[in-house]
Design a protein around this motif. Structure first.
Motif, mmCIF file in Angstrom:
data_model
loop_
_atom_site.group_PDB
_atom_site.id
_atom_site.type_symbol
_atom_site.label_atom_id
_atom_site.label_comp_id
_atom_site.label_asym_id
_atom_site.label_seq_id
_atom_site.Cartn_x
_atom_site.Cartn_y
_atom_site.Cartn_z
ATOM 1 N N LEU A 14 0.824 -1.205 0.000
ATOM 2 C CA LEU A 14 0.000 0.000 0.000
ATOM 3 C C LEU A 14 0.864 1.263 0.000
ATOM 4 O O LEU A 14 1.950 1.268 0.573
ATOM 5 C CB LEU A 14 -0.899 0.013 1.244
ATOM 6 N N PRO A 15 0.370 2.336 -0.623
ATOM 7 C CA PRO A 15 1.125 3.591 -0.602
ATOM 8 C C PRO A 15 1.244 4.137 0.827
ATOM 9 O O PRO A 15 0.307 4.049 1.611
ATOM 10 C CB PRO A 15 0.276 4.542 -1.453
ATOM 11 N N ALA A 16 2.405 4.658 1.144
ATOM 12 C CA ALA A 16 2.683 5.297 2.444
ATOM 13 C C ALA A 16 2.398 4.372 3.627
ATOM 14 O O ALA A 16 2.025 4.819 4.704
ATOM 15 C CB ALA A 16 1.916 6.607 2.575
ATOM 16 N N TRP A 17 2.599 3.085 3.435
ATOM 17 C CA TRP A 17 2.282 2.130 4.500
ATOM 18 C C TRP A 17 3.099 2.373 5.760
ATOM 19 O O TRP A 17 2.624 2.124 6.869
ATOM 20 C CB TRP A 17 2.456 0.691 4.002
ATOM 21 N N GLU A 18 4.344 2.860 5.602
ATOM 22 C CA GLU A 18 5.212 3.052 6.764
ATOM 23 C C GLU A 18 4.616 4.032 7.768
ATOM 24 O O GLU A 18 4.728 3.828 8.980
ATOM 25 C CB GLU A 18 6.602 3.553 6.344
#
Length: 129
Positions: A14-18
């Motif tokens: 997923l985008p920006a999961w961090e």
């Protein structure tokens, strides 16, 4: 949902999961300096860890007790309820709640994601082929 490694991979896609999933990031961050395979366990995997018994000098002890004896970190205990809850890697109720696993509840408990609980990373190790 029963396989934490698959859950970890899905979140990392997923985008920006961090920034959105800090518990997953904390587990992924253990995969450094050539160490790989660490992930955020599912509720079923956490429950399995809580029930594992190890043989120690003819006695059966919990995995938590065994880890402490060999210099590792056992599972955290709570003062008032016995064992503390640990987050597990599955969501419930349209993404507003997440699953946790506890020593006292065989199926875990659902909590709002804003609730603070402990996280445990695990690593899959294949012993036999």
């Amino acid at each position: 949902l029963k396989n934490g490694l698959n859950n970890q991979k899905a979140i990392q896609a997923l985008p920006a999961w961090e920034s959105k999933y800090p518990a997953f990031k904390w587990c992924a961050d253990k995969n450094k300096n050539g160490s790989g395979g660490w992930y955020f366990p599912s509720p079923a995997e956490m429950q399995e860890l809580f029930t594992i018994r190890m043989e120690e000098n003819g006695s059966n002890i919990s995995l938590s007790e065994y880890l402490k004896k060999v210099g590792g970190v056992g599972f955290a205990e709570s003062d008032d309820r016995g064992w503390s809850a640990y987050w597990a890697s599955s969501e419930l109720f349209g993404g507003t709640s997440a699953n946790s696993a506890t020593f006292t509840e065989s199926n875990g408990v659902s909590y709002d994601k804003k609730t603070i609980h402990k996280v445990r990373a695990i690593k899959y190790i294949q012993i036999y082929k």
